[in-house]
Motif scaffolding. Structure first.
Motif, short mmCIF file in Angstrom:
data_model
loop_
_atom_site.label_atom_id
_atom_site.label_comp_id
_atom_site.label_asym_id
_atom_site.label_seq_id
_atom_site.Cartn_x
_atom_site.Cartn_y
_atom_site.Cartn_z
N THR A 73 -5.15 -0.84 -4.32
CA THR A 73 -4.75 0.55 -4.35
C THR A 73 -4.02 0.77 -5.80
N ASP B 235 0.79 -1.03 0.06
CA ASP B 235 0.18 0.10 -0.14
C ASP B 235 0.88 1.40 0.00
N HIS C 151 -7.75 -4.09 0.17
CA HIS C 151 -8.40 -3.12 -0.52
C HIS C 151 -7.52 -3.21 -1.82
N HIS D 211 -6.63 4.36 -3.17
CA HIS D 211 -7.61 3.17 -3.23
C HIS D 211 -8.81 3.29 -3.96
N HIS E 179 1.02 4.23 -3.19
CA HIS E 179 0.53 5.62 -2.53
C HIS E 179 1.87 6.44 -3.34
ZN LIG Z 1 -3.66 2.88 1.47
#
Ligand SMILES: [Zn+2]
Length: 429
Positions: free
Chosen positions: A345, A301, A343, A352, A305
């Motif tokens: 990403t 994650d 989730h 997300h 990002h």
């Molecule tokens: Zn995140």
């Protein structure tokens, strides 16, 4: 039966042109993940519900059997619990980012890491701060490592708790807080942010930005504030003794509040440099005394990002080693493994998204569905079809007991409940 749930935070993604329209999971081609898929059944998972781009907090709460609508009070209290900080009545906890802002208060870098020694200096300086606009309010700041911290406000008007989303570059500190202050009638945080900026500037702190370059650290941005969260005990929902292996305060906090044993693993950083081998060893130790172990790896994650595609592929490959060590250590028998992401990403959007994630379960005596790879694309062909987050544990526990798909009492209760809702003419669904 011993159950291990492996969660790659934000690990699922979308096809990327530079990877030949493969996803990072497909490019990493993790053999041990594929082993879980080929040893059982797969499907697509909406971690919360279809169409919702979930955060890790709501996704984990849902998957672990909590009702976020009833129990979620904000990210701050969960992270505080993960850092071992107990919240009392009348206190608010905020997650904080150490950051760099320019002279106009515009956020240049929302994530600036500082050393432990500098963190202690910031803690002392903030703990001694006084707010003129809120005389009875006490401030406590904990540097929880890198660019992260926790702020506790004691004796504060609870209306300030909704202040603040995860900070982004380009946001303007003062205008953000001014708008929120008008809406929430809460100037306490506004004053804190301005005071902290002066205090940190006075300390002359040097930090490290996400690219490893040296830069000033002159701001603390509090966000995700809320009062103490009361979660249901995991053991009373599922009848399982749980343990958790994670380097991330948020996940540790959710697990701690729901009664898991939270293992402290040296080298588990919640970042790309995390020690996956140490996590595998901790998971195998924990499964000796528990029925269920959650192994969470944050790095994918973080890489997403940052738009760091190579970093994402690389952490998935390292996770593959961890999964291999766990599978090898469990050595089949009466163990049951599940792998999911919490989730999607998107590395290209750096956000997300609401896309469902792949889910695979390996357990003895399952009729295998023929899916032999763990990926977003292959999961579409699996026997589980498309399931929502709150079905994860009921399906997992049922299959772990050697039951059939949809045969469990808890699973049936949930599915029948949903069927009743859909059939209820008053709801016109
Ligand atoms: Zn995140």
């Amino acid at each position: 039966m011993r159950c291990v749930l492996i969660v790659g935070d934000g690990m699922a993604d979308l096809p990327i042109e530079r990877l030949g329209y493969r996803t990072p999971l497909e490019a990493a081609d993790p053999a041990h993940f594929h082993g879980i898929a080929s040893g059982g059944v797969s499907g697509l998972l909406d971690p919360v519900a279809p169409g919702i781009a979930a955060g890790s907090d709501i996704a984990h709460l849902t998957i672990l059997g909590q009702d976020p609508a009833a129990s979620y009070t904000g990210r701050g209290p969960l992270e505080a619990a993960g850092a071992g900080i107990d919240l009392r009545h009348g206190e608010l906890a905020f997650r904080c980012n150490l950051a760099r802002v320019d002279g106009t208060g515009t956020v240049i870098d929302p994530r600036v890491s500082i050393s432990e020694t500098d963190g202690e200096a910031v803690e002392c300086a903030i703990d001694g701060m006084r707010l003129r606009g809120a005389r009875g309010v006490k401030l406590c700041f904990w540097h929880t490592g890198g660019f992260k911290g926790i702020l506790i406000l004691r004796g504060v008007d609870q209306s300030c708790k909704s202040w603040g989303q995860m900070p982004r570059a380009g946001a303007v500190l003062c205008s953000l807080s001014r708008v929120e202050r008008e809406r929430e009638a809460a100037g306490v945080l506004d004053e804190f942010v301005r005071g902290a900026k002066d205090t940190l500037s006075g300390l002359g702190l040097k930090g490290v930005d996400r690219d490893g370059g040296e830069c000033r650290c002159n701001a603390i941005i509090p966000w995700g504030g809320g009062s103490a969260a009361a979660l249901k005990q995991f053991s009373s929902i599922f009848g399982l003794r749980g343990a958790c292996v994670s380097g991330t305060a948020l996940i540790k906090g959710i697990c701690r509040l729901s009664g898991f044993k939270v293992c402290n693993v040296e080298g588990a950083t919640g970042d790309l440099n995390t020690d996956v081998q140490a996590k595998a060893e901790a998971a195998l130790r924990a499964i000796g005394g528990h029925d269920f172990v959650l192994v969470h790896v944050q790095g994918a994650d973080e890489a997403s990002h940052d738009g760091n595609m190579d970093g994402k592929v690389s952490i998935i490959k390292r996770m593959n080693g961890m999964v291999g060590a766990i599978r090898g250590g469990l050595d089949g028998g009466d163990s049951c493994l599940m792998i999911i992401a919490d989730h999607t990403t998107s590395t290209e959007c750096r956000e997300h998204t609401a896309d469902p994630v792949p889910l695979s379960i390996e357990a003895p005596n399952l009729i295998r569905d023929g899916v032999d790879r763990y990926s977003e694309r292959e999961a579409m062909k699996g026997a589980l079809g498309r399931v929502s987050g709150r079905l994860v544990m009921p399906i997992f526990t049922e299959l772990a007991k050697g039951g059939c798909l949809g045969g469990g009492e808890l699973y049936q209760r949930i599915v029948n409940g949903e069927t009743r809702l859909i059939r209820d003419p008053r709801l016109r669904l």
